[in-house]
Design a protein around this motif. Structure first.
Motif, short mmCIF file in Angstrom:
data_model
loop_
_atom_site.label_atom_id
_atom_site.label_comp_id
_atom_site.label_asym_id
_atom_site.label_seq_id
_atom_site.Cartn_x
_atom_site.Cartn_y
_atom_site.Cartn_z
N THR A 20 51.98 37.88 -8.94
CA THR A 20 51.62 36.55 -9.49
C THR A 20 50.86 37.01 -10.73
OG1 THR A 20 49.77 35.94 -8.29
CG2 THR A 20 52.08 35.25 -7.65
N ALA A 21 50.40 36.12 -11.44
CA ALA A 21 49.34 36.12 -12.68
C ALA A 21 48.01 36.39 -11.78
CB ALA A 21 49.39 35.12 -13.77
N SER A 22 47.89 36.06 -10.66
CA SER A 22 46.33 36.09 -10.02
C SER A 22 46.24 37.01 -9.16
CB SER A 22 46.24 34.71 -9.35
OG SER A 22 47.10 34.49 -8.41
N TRP A 64 47.15 37.53 -19.20
CA TRP A 64 47.62 38.10 -17.88
C TRP A 64 48.93 37.58 -17.46
CZ3 TRP A 64 46.67 43.28 -17.27
CH2 TRP A 64 47.15 43.63 -16.06
N THR A 65 50.03 38.02 -17.36
CA THR A 65 51.36 37.37 -16.73
C THR A 65 51.58 37.83 -15.42
OG1 THR A 65 52.77 39.00 -17.58
CG2 THR A 65 52.21 37.03 -19.10
N SER A 66 52.65 37.45 -14.62
CA SER A 66 53.06 37.81 -13.34
C SER A 66 53.62 39.23 -13.71
CB SER A 66 53.88 37.09 -12.64
OG SER A 66 55.00 36.67 -13.52
N ARG A 112 44.32 34.01 -17.96
CA ARG A 112 45.84 33.74 -17.66
C ARG A 112 46.54 33.66 -19.12
NH1 ARG A 112 47.07 31.80 -12.38
NH2 ARG A 112 45.08 32.30 -11.48
N SER A 113 45.79 33.42 -20.15
CA SER A 113 46.38 33.23 -21.46
C SER A 113 46.81 34.79 -21.83
CB SER A 113 45.52 32.91 -22.57
OG SER A 113 44.28 33.67 -22.78
#
Length: 166
Positions: free
Chosen positions: A119-121, A14-16, A11-12
């Protein structure tokens, strides 16, 4: 039905916005693959029907050309079925930019295959409300999804983007 891709990335890093770029590239890959006549499993699409049909002149997504006018003149008869209707109405010549079965008649369905969420995920690719009939098409000729080649390109792209960020 939609194609959902879940990403298990830091998450640090990779962004949406990264997911949206990746989704847009994946969408382009799906459209290119479909134009080549390959389904979500990388196999050629089932051929179009050659069962004789009548196509109404009024309300058709693609104005019927060729064929033989019906007795009433309100429709056109195609002895070679949907395959003949599509080929003659699109005026396909000997050399074409796409496969025989490319799932494009008017262009509406492919134009309405879009990135629905990013989304980031992960992200979702699907059809808008203007091309819901595409879900029925997908049952016969699966195009909404990722082929093994699509997945490989997606993974390589995500890896390259992460390496660039490090």
């Amino acid at each position: 039905m939609a194609a959902r891709v879940n990403l298990n990335l830091p998450r640090s890093l990779w962004t949406s916005q990264d997911s949206l770029r990746l989704a847009s590239n994946t969408l382009a890959s799906i459209k290119l693959r479909t134009g080549k006549g390959l389904d979500a499993n990388g196999k050629p699409f089932k051929p179009y029907s050659t069962t004789p049909i009548y196509v109404a002149k009024r309300g058709a997504r693609l104005k019927p050309k060729g064929g033989r006018p019906s007795r009433t003149g309100k429709s056109i008869y195609y002895e070679g079925g949907y395959q003949q209707y599509k080929n003659q109405s699109r005026r396909r010549g000997q050399s074409t930019d796409s496969a025989e079965v490319d799932l494009v008649l008017s262009g509406n369905m492919m134009n309405n295959l879009v990135v629905k969420e990013a989304t980031a995920s992960g992200f979702t690719i699907g059809l808008t409300k203007h091309a819901q009939y595409g879900f029925a098409v997908n049952e016969t000729r699966e195009f909404i999804g990722l082929s093994p080649d699509d997945i490989e390109v997606l993974m390589d792209s995500a890896e390259a983007e992460l390496r660039r960020k490090l």
